[in-house]
Design a protein around this motif. Structure first.
Motif, PDB file in Angstrom:
ATOM      1  N   SER A 218       0.752  -1.213   0.004  1.00 40.86           N
ATOM      2  CA  SER A 218       0.027   0.026  -0.119  1.00 40.86           C
ATOM      3  C   SER A 218       0.793   1.355  -0.137  1.00 40.86           C
ATOM      4  CB  SER A 218      -1.070  -0.131   1.174  1.00 40.86           C
ATOM      5  OG  SER A 218      -0.207  -0.116   2.359  1.00 40.86           O
ATOM      6  N   ARG A 219       2.121   1.111   0.606  1.00 40.81           N
ATOM      7  CA  ARG A 219       2.786   2.511   0.482  1.00 40.81           C
ATOM      8  C   ARG A 219       3.362   2.701  -0.820  1.00 40.81           C
ATOM      9  NH1 ARG A 219       6.995  -0.378   4.242  1.00 40.81           N
ATOM     10  NH2 ARG A 219       5.580  -1.434   5.116  1.00 40.81           N
ATOM     11  N   GLN A 220       3.346   1.909  -1.780  1.00 38.87           N
ATOM     12  CA  GLN A 220       3.959   2.330  -3.083  1.00 38.87           C
ATOM     13  C   GLN A 220       3.038   2.621  -4.289  1.00 38.87           C
ATOM     14  OE1 GLN A 220       5.578  -1.771  -3.703  1.00 38.87           O
ATOM     15  NE2 GLN A 220       7.173  -1.456  -2.078  1.00 38.87           N
TER      16      GLN A 220
ATOM     17  N   VAL B 174      -7.943   1.172  -5.131  1.00 36.25           N
ATOM     18  CA  VAL B 174      -7.918   0.055  -5.891  1.00 36.25           C
ATOM     19  C   VAL B 174      -7.695  -1.300  -4.984  1.00 36.25           C
ATOM     20  CG1 VAL B 174      -7.028  -1.403  -8.012  1.00 36.25           C
ATOM     21  CG2 VAL B 174      -7.361   0.952  -8.058  1.00 36.25           C
ATOM     22  N   LEU B 175      -6.424  -1.035  -4.157  1.00 35.18           N
ATOM     23  CA  LEU B 175      -5.892  -2.120  -3.317  1.00 35.18           C
ATOM     24  C   LEU B 175      -7.263  -2.401  -2.106  1.00 35.18           C
ATOM     25  CD1 LEU B 175      -4.256  -3.988  -1.816  1.00 35.18           C
ATOM     26  CD2 LEU B 175      -3.279  -2.002  -0.670  1.00 35.18           C
ATOM     27  N   LYS B 176      -7.951  -1.137  -1.718  1.00 32.21           N
ATOM     28  CA  LYS B 176      -9.195  -1.230  -0.590  1.00 32.21           C
ATOM     29  C   LYS B 176     -10.251  -2.015  -1.407  1.00 32.21           C
ATOM     30  CE  LYS B 176      -9.869  -0.686   3.398  1.00 32.21           C
ATOM     31  NZ  LYS B 176      -9.345  -1.551   4.246  1.00 32.21           N
TER      32      LYS B 176
ATOM     33  N   TYR C  98     -13.953 -10.574 -10.685  1.00 29.15           N
ATOM     34  CA  TYR C  98     -13.752  -9.020 -10.565  1.00 29.15           C
ATOM     35  C   TYR C  98     -12.433  -8.785  -9.279  1.00 29.15           C
ATOM     36  CZ  TYR C  98     -14.586  -4.323  -9.359  1.00 29.15           C
ATOM     37  OH  TYR C  98     -14.648  -2.827  -9.073  1.00 29.15           O
ATOM     38  N   VAL C  99     -12.538  -9.542  -8.376  1.00 29.56           N
ATOM     39  CA  VAL C  99     -11.484  -9.563  -7.459  1.00 29.56           C
ATOM     40  C   VAL C  99      -9.906  -9.855  -8.122  1.00 29.56           C
ATOM     41  CG1 VAL C  99     -10.168 -10.598  -5.239  1.00 29.56           C
ATOM     42  CG2 VAL C  99     -12.605 -10.228  -5.440  1.00 29.56           C
ATOM     43  N   GLY C 100      -9.990 -10.716  -8.870  1.00 22.49           N
ATOM     44  CA  GLY C 100      -8.806 -10.973  -9.806  1.00 22.49           C
ATOM     45  C   GLY C 100      -8.415  -9.770 -10.861  1.00 22.49           C
ATOM     46  N   HIS C 101      -9.460  -9.240 -11.439  1.00 19.86           N
ATOM     47  CA  HIS C 101      -9.442  -8.138 -12.216  1.00 19.86           C
ATOM     48  C   HIS C 101      -8.603  -6.974 -11.411  1.00 19.86           C
ATOM     49  CE1 HIS C 101      -9.788  -4.913 -15.118  1.00 19.86           C
ATOM     50  NE2 HIS C 101     -10.632  -4.360 -14.205  1.00 19.86           N
ATOM     51  N   LEU C 102      -9.107  -6.682 -10.143  1.00 27.65           N
ATOM     52  CA  LEU C 102      -8.676  -5.725  -9.251  1.00 27.65           C
ATOM     53  C   LEU C 102      -7.172  -6.195  -9.114  1.00 27.65           C
ATOM     54  CD1 LEU C 102     -11.636  -4.863  -7.133  1.00 27.65           C
ATOM     55  CD2 LEU C 102     -10.720  -3.357  -9.113  1.00 27.65           C
ATOM     56  N   GLY C 103      -6.936  -7.277  -8.643  1.00 29.17           N
ATOM     57  CA  GLY C 103      -5.648  -7.466  -8.550  1.00 29.17           C
ATOM     58  C   GLY C 103      -4.629  -7.713  -9.614  1.00 29.17           C
TER      59      GLY C 103
ATOM     60  N   GLN D 152      -0.852  -2.344 -13.506  1.00 28.27           N
ATOM     61  CA  GLN D 152      -0.941  -0.722 -13.673  1.00 28.27           C
ATOM     62  C   GLN D 152      -0.182   0.090 -12.636  1.00 28.27           C
ATOM     63  OE1 GLN D 152      -5.192  -0.160 -14.051  1.00 28.27           O
ATOM     64  NE2 GLN D 152      -5.068  -0.425 -16.188  1.00 28.27           N
ATOM     65  N   GLN D 153       0.020  -0.669 -11.360  1.00 26.75           N
ATOM     66  CA  GLN D 153       0.555   0.037 -10.144  1.00 26.75           C
ATOM     67  C   GLN D 153       1.903  -0.576  -9.785  1.00 26.75           C
ATOM     68  OE1 GLN D 153      -1.851   1.990  -7.292  1.00 26.75           O
ATOM     69  NE2 GLN D 153      -3.799   1.261  -8.416  1.00 26.75           N
ATOM     70  N   ALA D 154       2.311  -1.542 -10.455  1.00 26.83           N
ATOM     71  CA  ALA D 154       3.395  -2.328  -9.946  1.00 26.83           C
ATOM     72  C   ALA D 154       3.369  -3.030  -8.401  1.00 26.83           C
ATOM     73  CB  ALA D 154       4.540  -1.576 -10.289  1.00 26.83           C
ATOM     74  N   ALA D 155       1.999  -3.454  -7.954  1.00 26.25           N
ATOM     75  CA  ALA D 155       1.959  -3.651  -6.549  1.00 26.25           C
ATOM     76  C   ALA D 155       2.674  -4.967  -6.113  1.00 26.25           C
ATOM     77  CB  ALA D 155       0.726  -3.915  -6.204  1.00 26.25           C
ATOM     78  N   GLY D 156       3.671  -4.660  -5.304  1.00 35.81           N
ATOM     79  CA  GLY D 156       4.537  -5.947  -4.816  1.00 35.81           C
ATOM     80  C   GLY D 156       5.796  -6.336  -5.839  1.00 35.81           C
ATOM     81  N   VAL D 157       5.837  -5.540  -6.879  1.00 36.41           N
ATOM     82  CA  VAL D 157       6.785  -5.769  -7.956  1.00 36.41           C
ATOM     83  C   VAL D 157       8.178  -5.109  -7.762  1.00 36.41           C
ATOM     84  CG1 VAL D 157       7.514  -5.420 -10.491  1.00 36.41           C
ATOM     85  CG2 VAL D 157       5.067  -5.882  -9.881  1.00 36.41           C
ATOM     86  N   ASN D 158       9.221  -6.002  -7.554  1.00 39.81           N
ATOM     87  CA  ASN D 158      10.578  -5.482  -7.337  1.00 39.81           C
ATOM     88  C   ASN D 158      10.844  -4.581  -8.748  1.00 39.81           C
ATOM     89  OD1 ASN D 158      13.080  -4.863  -6.052  1.00 39.81           O
ATOM     90  ND2 ASN D 158      13.882  -6.876  -6.516  1.00 39.81           N
TER      91      ASN D 158
END
Length: 161
Positions: free
Chosen positions: A73-75, A81-83, A134-139, A145-151
């Motif tokens: 969430s910090r990144q 979208v995460l919520k 829908y949850v999978g689409h948001l994930g 699109q937001q590189a969540a958890g991507v190094n």
């Protein structure tokens, strides 16, 4: 002191645990639909086992998602979208859990095992499956699109030398 490999990063546990219950729950829905139409208990029994293991897996995915939440969430540019991903994941998990509870109760009380109950079960599983998509689409939106958890490696990729 060396850094732990990427596999041991807490936010990596969620994508490792989430795909298995998705498949189990979608196939549970398909098996239950076939069982409803074909009148064959084999499909119904298969759907029941897939539902049991899928519900266990979906709650593991919720847990690992909660672990990743504080890191990811910090990144994010758009944390809403995460919520939404988290809220709909909980709703989806509870829908499948309620379906499993109804399934277990109907096993112990043969009197309430009717065609109408089986139809309502399939309808509940279909709604859960649609929410699962829908949850999978948001994930996917979070990751791609937001590189969540991507190094993100450095520009010269020097950490891979």
């Amino acid at each position: 002191m060396t850094e732990l490999p990427d596999f041991w990063r807490t936010e990596v546990f969620h994508p490792l645990s989430v795909h298995f219950p998705i498949v189990l729950l979608l196939f549970a829905t398909i098996f239950k639909i076939i069982g409803l139409w074909s009148y064959k208990t084999t499909w119904d029994l298969g759907g029941r086992f897939l539902l049991i293991f899928g519900v266990i897996g979906v709650w593991i995915s919720i847990y690992t998602g909660d672990l990743a939440d504080g890191i990811v969430s910090r990144q994010l540019c758009d944390p809403t979208v995460l919520k939404d991903h988290e809220n709909f994941a909980y709703i989806t998990a509870w829908i499948f859990t309620v379906a499993l509870i109804v399934e277990i109760i109907s096993l112990y009380f043969e009197l309430i095992r009717t065609r109408i109950l089986a139809f309502l079960m399939v309808l509940t599983l279909i709604v859960g499956s649609l929410l699962l998509f829908y949850v999978g689409h948001l994930g996917a939106e979070l990751v791609y699109q937001q590189a969540a958890g991507v190094n993100v490696p450095s520009e010269d990729c020097s950490e891979f030398n």
